[in-house]
Design an enzyme around this catalytic site. Structure first.
Site, PDB file in Angstrom:
ATOM      1  N   ASP A  20      34.376  30.597  40.617  1.00 35.29           N
ATOM      2  CA  ASP A  20      34.188  31.943  41.148  1.00 35.29           C
ATOM      3  C   ASP A  20      34.367  31.984  42.657  1.00 35.29           C
ATOM      4  OD1 ASP A  20      33.526  32.874  38.589  1.00 35.29           O
ATOM      5  OD2 ASP A  20      31.446  32.258  38.846  1.00 35.29           O
TER       6      ASP A  20
ATOM      7  N   GLU B  66      33.616  41.749  29.512  1.00 34.87           N
ATOM      8  CA  GLU B  66      33.195  40.389  29.847  1.00 34.87           C
ATOM      9  C   GLU B  66      31.903  40.499  30.646  1.00 34.87           C
ATOM     10  OE1 GLU B  66      36.060  37.970  31.868  1.00 34.87           O
ATOM     11  OE2 GLU B  66      37.481  38.016  30.221  1.00 34.87           O
TER      12      GLU B  66
END
Length: 263
Positions: A60, A49
């Site tokens: 995040d 990824e």
């Protein structure tokens, strides 16, 4: 069949679970990042990824936010992220690459142009966390038409009424977020994850990969044991942030991958 489909078919035939590693493209700088990405397949990573740095991330936690800031301050761009994929493809044509991030950089580049460039660079799938199923015509459906998998997130709050909508145009695999919250916020618990994975698998034939909250080989093994594999991101990014050499980062990733592969 994409490289992602091929990878899961191979792993099933081998009786193994998948290990997926996330790194932020361009962190801490382009050359180091490229070196890390090139080292991942040899460390046992089944799917890479590749984070697209963005100024305003939503899902995040601090570790990955800071990685994005470092990358952007170092001059990382979407073009340079695609270039990392192109460079890897010069020596590796089998390990799938999934680009993960937010829609804004893709929208700014232009969807048609981005998809053509991503396909040419050897990208296999996309995870775009701020595009819900209601917006599938924006990117999901064009990506599928271009031959890219569009991977969707399911979470502990994705109930049985919402889940079919989430799965509707998903391909490649389903990414199950093991915790309620941001990346790196808590440790994943196999006892909690197992029933949720079973609930998702009752509604799809796609592999279910679990991410968020995995930091050790033991947790990787436990989580992969109740799913089709696991993803580690923040813990790897933290090793990069500590300034460790590529060889040490690769050794840490290998330990995590070995844990997942023992499941």
């Amino acid at each position: 069949m994409t490289r992602i489909d091929d990878t899961f078919a191979r792993l099933r035939a081998e009786g193994r679970k998948a290990f997926v590693a996330y790194v932020m493209a361009g962190d801490p700088d382009y050359e180091t990042s490229l070196g890390i990405v090139k080292a991942l397949p040899g460390a046992g990573v089944d799917i890479i990824e590749l984070g697209m740095p963005f100024t305003d991330p939503m899902a995040d936690g601090p570790t990955i936010q800071l990685a994005g800031q470092r990358a952007l301050e170092g001059g990382q761009t979407l073009e340079k992220t695609l270039q990392i994929a192109r460079e890897l493809r010069k020596e590796n044509d089998t390990t799938p690459i999934v680009m993960m991030g937010y829609y804004n950089p893709i929208y700014s580049r232009g969807v048609e142009r981005f998809l053509a460039e991503a396909r040419a660079a050897g990208i296999d799938g996309l995870i775009v966390v701020d595009l819900p199923p209601e917006e599938d015509e924006e990117l999901c459906l064009p990506a599928q038409a271009a031959g890219l998998n569009f991977i969707r997130l399911a979470t502990p709050t994705t109930d049985d009424r919402r889940l079919p909508k989430v799965l509707q145009n998903t391909s490649g695999f389903v990414y199950y977020v093991s915790i309620t919250g941001i990346t790196g916020a808590a440790e994943a618990q196999a006892a909690n994850v197992g029933p949720e994975v079973a609930r998702i698998k009752a509604q799809t034939d796609l592999p279910v990969i679990v991410g968020f909250g995995i930091r050790t080989p033991e947790t990787a093994e436990a989580i992969a044991g109740v799913a089709d594999g696991c993803v580690v991101g923040s813990a790897i990014v933290a090793e990069i942030a500590a300034g460790k050499p590529v060889s040490e980062i690769a050794a840490y990733v290998k330990a995590l991958a070995d844990g997942a592969h023992r499941a």
